[in-house]
Design a protein around this motif. Structure first.
Motif, PDB file in Angstrom:
ATOM      1  N   LEU A 368       0.825  -1.206   0.000  1.00  0.00           N
ATOM      2  CA  LEU A 368       0.000   0.000   0.000  1.00  0.00           C
ATOM      3  C   LEU A 368       0.858   1.255   0.000  1.00  0.00           C
ATOM      4  O   LEU A 368       0.554   2.230  -0.699  1.00  0.00           O
ATOM      5  N   VAL A 369       1.948   1.236   0.775  1.00  0.00           N
ATOM      6  CA  VAL A 369       2.797   2.427   0.885  1.00  0.00           C
ATOM      7  C   VAL A 369       4.052   2.320   0.023  1.00  0.00           C
ATOM      8  O   VAL A 369       4.984   3.112   0.168  1.00  0.00           O
ATOM      9  N   ARG A 370       4.070   1.313  -0.883  1.00  0.00           N
ATOM     10  CA  ARG A 370       5.174   1.121  -1.823  1.00  0.00           C
ATOM     11  C   ARG A 370       6.507   0.920  -1.110  1.00  0.00           C
ATOM     12  O   ARG A 370       7.536   1.503  -1.450  1.00  0.00           O
ATOM     13  N   LEU A 371       6.485   0.082  -0.077  1.00  0.00           N
ATOM     14  CA  LEU A 371       7.686  -0.239   0.670  1.00  0.00           C
ATOM     15  C   LEU A 371       8.092  -1.670   0.366  1.00  0.00           C
ATOM     16  O   LEU A 371       7.285  -2.596   0.486  1.00  0.00           O
ATOM     17  N   ASP A 372       9.325  -1.882  -0.043  1.00  0.00           N
ATOM     18  CA  ASP A 372       9.839  -3.222  -0.288  1.00  0.00           C
ATOM     19  C   ASP A 372      10.275  -3.848   1.036  1.00  0.00           C
ATOM     20  O   ASP A 372      11.134  -3.299   1.734  1.00  0.00           O
ATOM     21  N   LEU A 373       9.685  -4.983   1.379  1.00  0.00           N
ATOM     22  CA  LEU A 373      10.066  -5.654   2.610  1.00  0.00           C
ATOM     23  C   LEU A 373      11.412  -6.347   2.438  1.00  0.00           C
ATOM     24  O   LEU A 373      11.638  -7.028   1.444  1.00  0.00           O
ATOM     25  N   PRO A 374      12.301  -6.214   3.403  1.00  0.00           N
ATOM     26  CA  PRO A 374      13.545  -6.989   3.345  1.00  0.00           C
ATOM     27  C   PRO A 374      13.243  -8.457   3.614  1.00  0.00           C
ATOM     28  O   PRO A 374      12.175  -8.821   4.101  1.00  0.00           O
ATOM     29  N   ASP A 375      14.198  -9.319   3.307  1.00  0.00           N
ATOM     30  CA  ASP A 375      13.981 -10.752   3.446  1.00  0.00           C
ATOM     31  C   ASP A 375      13.771 -11.185   4.890  1.00  0.00           C
ATOM     32  O   ASP A 375      13.174 -12.238   5.148  1.00  0.00           O
ATOM     33  N   ASP A 376      14.260 -10.393   5.857  1.00  0.00           N
ATOM     34  CA  ASP A 376      14.120 -10.789   7.252  1.00  0.00           C
ATOM     35  C   ASP A 376      12.891 -10.163   7.908  1.00  0.00           C
ATOM     36  O   ASP A 376      12.805 -10.060   9.129  1.00  0.00           O
ATOM     37  N   ALA A 377      11.913  -9.765   7.111  1.00  0.00           N
ATOM     38  CA  ALA A 377      10.655  -9.231   7.634  1.00  0.00           C
ATOM     39  C   ALA A 377       9.486  -9.877   6.888  1.00  0.00           C
ATOM     40  O   ALA A 377       9.604 -10.206   5.706  1.00  0.00           O
ATOM     41  N   GLY A 378       8.390 -10.074   7.580  1.00  0.00           N
ATOM     42  CA  GLY A 378       7.201 -10.615   6.935  1.00  0.00           C
ATOM     43  C   GLY A 378       7.457 -11.913   6.202  1.00  0.00           C
ATOM     44  O   GLY A 378       6.975 -12.108   5.089  1.00  0.00           O
ATOM     45  N   GLU A 379       8.185 -12.832   6.834  1.00  0.00           N
ATOM     46  CA  GLU A 379       8.616 -14.052   6.157  1.00  0.00           C
ATOM     47  C   GLU A 379       7.451 -14.924   5.681  1.00  0.00           C
ATOM     48  O   GLU A 379       7.624 -15.745   4.774  1.00  0.00           O
ATOM     49  N   ASP A 380       6.288 -14.762   6.295  1.00  0.00           N
ATOM     50  CA  ASP A 380       5.136 -15.591   5.937  1.00  0.00           C
ATOM     51  C   ASP A 380       3.940 -14.728   5.547  1.00  0.00           C
ATOM     52  O   ASP A 380       2.784 -15.073   5.797  1.00  0.00           O
ATOM     53  N   SER A 381       4.237 -13.611   4.897  1.00  0.00           N
ATOM     54  CA  SER A 381       3.215 -12.645   4.518  1.00  0.00           C
ATOM     55  C   SER A 381       3.152 -12.510   3.001  1.00  0.00           C
ATOM     56  O   SER A 381       4.191 -12.447   2.342  1.00  0.00           O
ATOM     57  N   VAL A 382       1.948 -12.482   2.463  1.00  0.00           N
ATOM     58  CA  VAL A 382       1.780 -12.261   1.021  1.00  0.00           C
ATOM     59  C   VAL A 382       0.876 -11.051   0.806  1.00  0.00           C
ATOM     60  O   VAL A 382       0.040 -10.719   1.647  1.00  0.00           O
ATOM     61  N   ASN A 383       1.050 -10.420  -0.317  1.00  0.00           N
ATOM     62  CA  ASN A 383       0.357  -9.176  -0.633  1.00  0.00           C
ATOM     63  C   ASN A 383      -1.062  -9.451  -1.133  1.00  0.00           C
ATOM     64  O   ASN A 383      -1.252  -9.979  -2.232  1.00  0.00           O
ATOM     65  N   LEU A 384      -2.052  -9.068  -0.339  1.00  0.00           N
ATOM     66  CA  LEU A 384      -3.459  -9.249  -0.702  1.00  0.00           C
ATOM     67  C   LEU A 384      -4.069  -8.021  -1.369  1.00  0.00           C
ATOM     68  O   LEU A 384      -5.279  -7.989  -1.609  1.00  0.00           O
ATOM     69  N   LEU A 385      -3.247  -7.021  -1.663  1.00  0.00           N
ATOM     70  CA  LEU A 385      -3.792  -5.773  -2.190  1.00  0.00           C
ATOM     71  C   LEU A 385      -4.659  -5.976  -3.436  1.00  0.00           C
ATOM     72  O   LEU A 385      -5.716  -5.335  -3.555  1.00  0.00           O
ATOM     73  N   PRO A 386      -4.289  -6.867  -4.372  1.00  0.00           N
ATOM     74  CA  PRO A 386      -5.192  -7.082  -5.507  1.00  0.00           C
ATOM     75  C   PRO A 386      -6.589  -7.539  -5.084  1.00  0.00           C
ATOM     76  O   PRO A 386      -7.593  -7.111  -5.661  1.00  0.00           O
ATOM     77  N   LEU A 387      -6.650  -8.403  -4.070  1.00  0.00           N
ATOM     78  CA  LEU A 387      -7.962  -8.859  -3.590  1.00  0.00           C
ATOM     79  C   LEU A 387      -8.717  -7.727  -2.916  1.00  0.00           C
ATOM     80  O   LEU A 387      -9.943  -7.601  -3.063  1.00  0.00           O
ATOM     81  N   TRP A 388      -8.020  -6.892  -2.164  1.00  0.00           N
ATOM     82  CA  TRP A 388      -8.667  -5.756  -1.506  1.00  0.00           C
ATOM     83  C   TRP A 388      -9.202  -4.757  -2.523  1.00  0.00           C
ATOM     84  O   TRP A 388     -10.155  -4.041  -2.239  1.00  0.00           O
ATOM     85  N   ARG A 389      -8.596  -4.719  -3.703  1.00  0.00           N
ATOM     86  CA  ARG A 389      -9.070  -3.821  -4.754  1.00  0.00           C
ATOM     87  C   ARG A 389     -10.139  -4.478  -5.612  1.00  0.00           C
ATOM     88  O   ARG A 389     -10.622  -3.863  -6.563  1.00  0.00           O
ATOM     89  N   GLY A 390     -10.491  -5.719  -5.311  1.00  0.00           N
ATOM     90  CA  GLY A 390     -11.556  -6.381  -6.048  1.00  0.00           C
ATOM     91  C   GLY A 390     -11.105  -7.109  -7.285  1.00  0.00           C
ATOM     92  O   GLY A 390     -11.943  -7.526  -8.089  1.00  0.00           O
ATOM     93  N   GLU A 391      -9.807  -7.278  -7.461  1.00  0.00           N
ATOM     94  CA  GLU A 391      -9.305  -7.990  -8.629  1.00  0.00           C
ATOM     95  C   GLU A 391      -9.438  -9.506  -8.428  1.00  0.00           C
ATOM     96  O   GLU A 391      -9.521  -9.995  -7.295  1.00  0.00           O
ATOM     97  N   VAL A 392      -9.464 -10.232  -9.517  1.00  0.00           N
ATOM     98  CA  VAL A 392      -9.554 -11.692  -9.479  1.00  0.00           C
ATOM     99  C   VAL A 392      -8.306 -12.247 -10.150  1.00  0.00           C
ATOM    100  O   VAL A 392      -8.259 -12.389 -11.369  1.00  0.00           O
ATOM    101  N   PRO A 393      -7.259 -12.567  -9.380  1.00  0.00           N
ATOM    102  CA  PRO A 393      -6.019 -13.070  -9.980  1.00  0.00           C
ATOM    103  C   PRO A 393      -6.237 -14.410 -10.678  1.00  0.00           C
ATOM    104  O   PRO A 393      -7.147 -15.172 -10.342  1.00  0.00           O
ATOM    105  N   GLU A 394      -5.387 -14.699 -11.636  1.00  0.00           N
ATOM    106  CA  GLU A 394      -5.501 -15.955 -12.380  1.00  0.00           C
ATOM    107  C   GLU A 394      -5.145 -17.163 -11.526  1.00  0.00           C
ATOM    108  O   GLU A 394      -5.645 -18.252 -11.756  1.00  0.00           O
ATOM    109  N   ARG A 395      -4.289 -16.979 -10.528  1.00  0.00           N
ATOM    110  CA  ARG A 395      -3.904 -18.079  -9.652  1.00  0.00           C
ATOM    111  C   ARG A 395      -3.953 -17.594  -8.209  1.00  0.00           C
ATOM    112  O   ARG A 395      -3.896 -16.380  -7.949  1.00  0.00           O
TER     113      ARG A 395
END
Length: 486
Positions: A368-395
Motif C-alpha cells: 500500500l505504501v510502496r515499501l519493499d520488505l527486506p527478506d528478514d521481515a514478513g517471512e510468511d506474509s503475502v500481498n493481498l492488495l489485488p484482492l482488496w481492490r476487487g481484482e480476481v487473480p488468475e492463480r
C-alpha cells in the motif's frame, strides 16, 4: 476465486523506498484495524445467516466492503495469533514466553513500524499480549520496555493481556497509569456456563481506577478520542490506528442496556455490546469526515470459546459450520471473519473465498505504501492488495498455510486439503489427543471442499496427499519462510 467480478484500475504510484514520507492523499488512506478477541466466524450475521447473535453494525460494515470467507489466524489462541498479525511471521517460528519477555524481537519490523517509516502516525488502543522486557514489572516506576511504543507505535493506551489475566491496570505509552496496588478475587460463573465462560476472571493485583465492566467502552472512548485528535491535527499525515478490543473474550460483562434473556443469553448480550462499541467507532469516522479516506479492516484473533453443549443449549454455532473452537487445530480454532472496507476501491457488498491469513497484513500494507520488505521481515506474509481492490487473480495469491494450535500442533493447508499430523483437536476441544490404534491413521486429512466440518478423515485413503503436505511442512520449517525471497 470467489464472487468478486469487478476489476478496478491499479493505484497510482505513491512513492518508493528512500522517498520522504508523503502526506495523506486519496491513494494513501488512513488505516483503522479493529481486532476483536474470541469472536467466532458464526457470531456475525454477515457470515452466518443462522446466527442467533445480533451484530447490525459489523454486518453493515460487511455490506459496505468485502467479506473474506477463507481467512485464518496463524494461531488459535491470543499470543501466537497477535504475533503473526504484527510481524507477518508464523508464530511457531518464534519463542512466545510472553510472561517473561517481549516476544517480538528488537529490530523486527511490524505492521506499525513499516507504516511509521512511511510517514504514518501510528497508535494502538487496547490489548497488547506480546509481553514486555523482564515480564510485567508493575511494582517499580521504571518504564515497561519492549511494548508497543518500542515496536512501531507512536502511542499506546491499553493493557498488557486479556481481561481475565492479572495484574489489571492501564498503560499509557510505556508506563502504568496507576499501579495495581489493590487485589481482586477470582470470579467463577455459575452454571449453565462452564468455569471459564461467563463473567470469569482470575484474581490478582488491580489498580484503583480499573473497573472490569468499564474496559470495553473505555477502549472505544480512547479510539474515538484518537480519531478526533487525528481529524483535528494541523499536520495532514495519514494515521494507522489499531483498536484491539478485549471482547467478547471473558469476562462477559454486557452493559445493562443489552438483553441477557435471548437465545444466547449472556454471551449474545456481550456480542451485541461489542458490536455497538464497534458501531460507535465507525460512527465517529462518519462524524469526523474520515469515512471516505479510511481503510477499515476488521477481524477476530481466533475462534470462540463455545462448547458442544453451548450449541445444544442455544442452537447457535459460534464457529459457524466448522469443527472445534478456540485453541484447536481444527478449522473452528482459526477460521476467522475478516472484513475490508475501502471506499471507492474495495467493491461493496462482495465476498472473496481466496485463502488468506492475517499475517498477510504486513506485505499488504507494505505494498500500500510502496515499501519493499527486506527478506528478514514478513517471512510468511503475502500481498493481498489485488484482492482488496476487487481484482480476481488468475492463480491463488496464497498457496499454502500453516497454523498453530494452543498445544503447538500444526495444521498445514494447501488448496482444499488440510493435514493435521496427530489425532484429536490439539487444543481445547475433547478429545485433545488420541493415541493411534494398530493399523489406524496416525494423523488427520480433510478435504474442505466437500467436508468443511472435518468429519471424514481421509488419512488412510489418500497417502499421496499426506506425503505431499508432510513434505511441504518439512520444507517450510527448514526454509524459515514461506514468502519467496525478493
Amino acid at each position: 476465486m470467489g464472487t468478486m467480478v469487478l476489476l478496478l484500475s491499479a493505484l497510482p504510484a505513491i512513492g518508493g523506498v528512500g522517498d520522504p514520507p508523503l502526506p495523506r492523499s486519496p491513494d494513501r488512506p488512513h488505516v483503522l484495524l479493529i481486532l476483536l478477541d474470541d469472536l467466532g466466524y458464526g457470531d456475525l450475521g454477515c457470515f452466518n445467516p443462522d446466527a442467533r447473535t445480533r451484530t447490525p453494525h459489523i454486518d453493515r460494515l460487511a455490506a459496505e466492503g468485502i467479506r473474506f470467507t477463507d481467512a485464518h489466524a496463524p494461531g488459535s489462541v491470543c499470543v501466537p495469533s497477535r504475533y503473526g498479525l504484527l510481524t507477518g511471521r508464523y508464530p511457531w517460528r518464534a519463542e512466545l514466553s510472553w510472561t517473561e519477555r517481549a516476544v517480538i524481537e528488537p529490530g523486527r519490523k511490524t505492521i506499525a513500524s513499516i507504516l511509521q517509516e512511511a510517514g504514518y502516525a501510528t497508535s494502538l488502543v487496547g490489548k497488547w499480549h506480546q509481553g514486555f522486557d523482564g515480564g510485567i514489572d508493575f511494582a517499580s516506576d521504571a518504564p515497561l520496555s519492549g511494548g508497543p511504543v518500542d515496536r512501531g507505535f507512536d502511542a499506546f493506551f491499553g493493557m498488557h493481556a486479556s481481561l481475565d489475566i492479572p495484574p489489571y491496570f492501564f498503560i499509557r505509552g510505556n508506563r502504568a497509569v496507576a499501579a495495581p496496588s489493590g487485589t481482586i478475587a477470582d470470579h467463577v460463573s455459575p452454571e449453565p456456563w462452564t468455569r471459564i465462560q461467563g463473567a470469569f476472571w482470575r484474581g490478582g493485583p488491580i489498580s484503583p481506577d480499573f473497573r472490569m465492566a468499564e474496559v470495553l467502552p473505555r477502549f472505544a472512548d480512547e479510539a474515538v478520542s484518537e480519531l478526533t485528535r487525528r481529524a483535528e491535527s494541523a499536520a495532514d499525515r495519514p494515521f494507522f490506528l489499531e483498536l484491539a478490543l478485549t471482547a467478547p473474550h471473558t469476562p462477559w460483562l454486557p452493559s445493562p442496556r443489552f438483553e441477557t434473556d435471548g437465545p444466547t443469553g449472556l454471551y449474545g448480550a456481550f456480542v451485541a455490546n461489542v458490536d455497538a462499541e464497534v458501531g460507535r467507532v465507525l460512527d465517529a469516522l462518519d462524524r469526523l469526515g474520515l469515512r471516505d479516506s479510511t481503510l477499515v479492516v476488521l477481524a477476530s484473533d481466533n475462534g470462540p470459546v463455545w462448547y458442544p453443549k453451548d450449541v445444544d443449549r442455544t442452537e447457535h454455532r459460534a464457529a459457524g459450520p466448522f469443527r472445534g473452537m478456540k485453541g484447536d487445530a481444527w478449522e473452528g480454532g482459526h477460521r476467522i471473519p475478516l472484513i475490508v472496507r475501502w471506499p471507492g476501491i474495495a467493491p461493496a457488498g462482495t465476498s472473496c473465498d481466496a485463502l488468506c491469513c492475517f499475517t498477510d497484513l504486513m506485505a499488504t500494507l507494505a505494498a500500500l505504501v510502496r515499501l519493499d520488505l527486506p527478506d528478514d521481515a514478513g517471512e510468511d506474509s503475502v500481498n493481498l492488495l489485488p484482492l482488496w481492490r476487487g481484482e480476481v487473480p488468475e492463480r491463488p495469491i496464497r498457496e499454502s498455510l500453516v497454523v498453530q494450535s494452543s498445544s503447538g500442533v500444526l495444521a498445514v493447508r494447501q488448496g482444499d486439503w488440510v493435514l493435521i499430523p496427530s489425532l484429536g483437536s490439539g487444543g481445547f476441544s475433547d478429545p485433545r489427543r488420541v493415541p493411534p490404534e494398530p493399523g489406524g491413521p496416525t494423523g488427520q486429512l480433510y478435504d474442505l471442499s466437500t467436508d468443511p466440518g472435518q468429519q471424514h478423515n481421509r488419512f488412510l485413503d489418500r497417502p499421496d496427499v499426506v506425503a505431499r503436505l508432510s513434505s511441504l511442512l518439512d520444507r517450510l520449517r527448514q526454509d524459515g519462510r514461506s514468502r519467496p525471497r525478493e
